[in-house]
Scaffold this active site. Structure first.
Site, mmCIF file in Angstrom:
data_model
loop_
_atom_site.group_PDB
_atom_site.id
_atom_site.type_symbol
_atom_site.label_atom_id
_atom_site.label_comp_id
_atom_site.label_asym_id
_atom_site.label_seq_id
_atom_site.Cartn_x
_atom_site.Cartn_y
_atom_site.Cartn_z
ATOM 1 N N ASP A 1 41.732 9.402 4.070
ATOM 2 C CA ASP A 1 40.533 10.214 3.825
ATOM 3 C C ASP A 1 39.585 9.414 2.929
ATOM 4 O OD1 ASP A 1 41.639 10.301 1.314
ATOM 5 O OD2 ASP A 1 41.683 12.484 1.143
ATOM 6 N N TYR B 1 43.092 11.931 10.450
ATOM 7 C CA TYR B 1 43.511 12.199 9.082
ATOM 8 C C TYR B 1 44.457 13.411 9.020
ATOM 9 C CZ TYR B 1 43.821 14.074 4.513
ATOM 10 O OH TYR B 1 44.350 14.592 3.369
ATOM 11 N N GLU C 1 45.070 21.337 4.006
ATOM 12 C CA GLU C 1 44.314 20.125 4.326
ATOM 13 C C GLU C 1 42.910 20.463 4.832
ATOM 14 O OE1 GLU C 1 44.736 17.058 3.693
ATOM 15 O OE2 GLU C 1 46.673 17.395 2.772
#
Ligand code: SF4
Length: 347
Positions: free
Chosen positions: A135, A117, A34
């Site tokens: 996002d 996020y 991520e």
């Protein structure tokens, strides 16, 4: 909108790209992917991901790694503060959570560099926590899907999108829902030409029904980037050169680069390094290399001035705090992307 789980699950299982971090529920691997994907697209991010997890396969190994080694692997991705935050986060996870990622959103958000996020992504993918991960791609999809006309990216807009998606995700496995939303944003509901005919939301999307795809999402106006001029010096003497380490309070902190100075933004820059030499006439000067380098808040016009001379010809004061290195060993130092561009040009 009802029975969305069938639509998203069917679409996702048929269309989603097979990616290594989707095949695991290990929060460390998910977290690494991520953070890398916040820097770059999937295709460019994959080699960085493999390099990173090969070199630092566990959070404990990352926590104990020297900063230079982590920055070296991160080299080329930009936003080096993210790599530093990963090191801080790894230390916190080892020291405070016994090397295990916490399985609650609130605890995840207490860790360095983990915001809404990332916490939602790690929480839903690794621990199946029901929370939408929002996002840029997901904001775009939601704004079109629900026909939201307020600017995206604000806290108020994120809260609204989160509420709507939270309802939407109820019938779906959380990980599948978030992965599917991201995949739709990355591959179908693209910024310029969304492929609505291939989208699982085609029949329920407000933007599709009203032909608003080009008008949504509404974005807040961006500030213009400040322009800066930097002059770098590549000194070559007997197969060696000099580097300096970026100070802790600057962009690219901790990375290495050629010595440099900020100049004025004139069109025809002249060599600003003549006073580095005791006898300028005994210095060989090569063609300078000029590059434009774009950062989020800065446009850098950078020139690399190249000189070859005897070390004794260089004013000693100028080499204070500089590191003498073999030119063939520059690659062992973590450097920023602008330096990489220079090195590509001079090789
Ligand atoms: S139908 Fe079109 S505009 Fe709507 S979410 Fe899908 S791709 Fe985006």
């Amino acid at each position: 909108m009802t029975r969305m789980e069938c639509r998203l699950a069917g679409w996702y299982n048929k269309n989603a790209r097979k990616l290594p971090w989707r095949e695991t529920s290990d929060p460390y691997l998910i977290w690494v992917s991520e953070i890398i994907l916040q820097q770059t697209r999937v295709a460019q991010g994959l080699p960085f991901y493999y390099n990173f997890i090969t070199k630092f396969p566990t959070v404990k190994i990352l926590a104990e790694a020297p900063e230079d080694a982590v920055l070296k692997i991160w080299q080329g991705l930009g936003y080096y503060s993210r790599a530093r935050n990963m090191m801080k986060a790894a230390k916190i996870i080892v020291e405070k959570y016994d090397g295990k990622f916490p399985d609650s959103i609130d605890e995840l958000k207490k860790i360095s560099g983990i915001g809404n996020y990332t916490a939602a992504a790690v929480g839903s993918f690794a621990f199946n926590i029901r929370i939408p991960a929002i996002d840029g791609n997901v904001r775009r999809v939601a704004s079109r899907l629900y026909g939201l006309h307020e600017p995206i990216g604000t806290q108020a807009s994120d809260e609204k999108i989160s509420e709507l998606l939270f309802q939407e995700m109820q019938p779906c496995p959380p990980a599948l829902f978030n992965q599917a939303m991201m995949e739709i944003g990355a591959t179908v509901c693209t910024p310029a030409n969304p492929a609505c005919e291939s989208c699982p939301f085609e029949t329920v999307c407000v933007a599709r029904a009203n032909n608003l795809q080009k008008l949504l999402p509404v974005k807040t106006s961006k500030k213009t980037a400040k322009e800066v001029r930097l002059d770098y010096i590549f000194l070559q003497s007997n197969s060696c050169t000099w580097l300096q380490k970026r100070p802790a309070d600057s962009i690219w902190k901790g990375l290495y680069e050629f010595p440099n100075m900020e100049g004025s933004l004139t069109k025809n820059a002249t060599n600003p390094f003549f006073d580095w030499f005791k006898h300028p006439e005994e210095t060989e000067i090569m063609e300078p290399v000029t590059l434009k380098h774009q950062l989020t808040h800065q446009t850098i016009f950078a020139t690399l001035w190249q000189f070859t001379c005897k070390e004794a010809n260089i004013v000693e004061e100028k080499l204070k705090d500089k590191i003498k290195v073999k030119i063939s060993e520059i690659d062992e130092f973590p450097v920023h992307r602008l330096m990489l561009k220079f090195l590509e040009k001079v090789r």
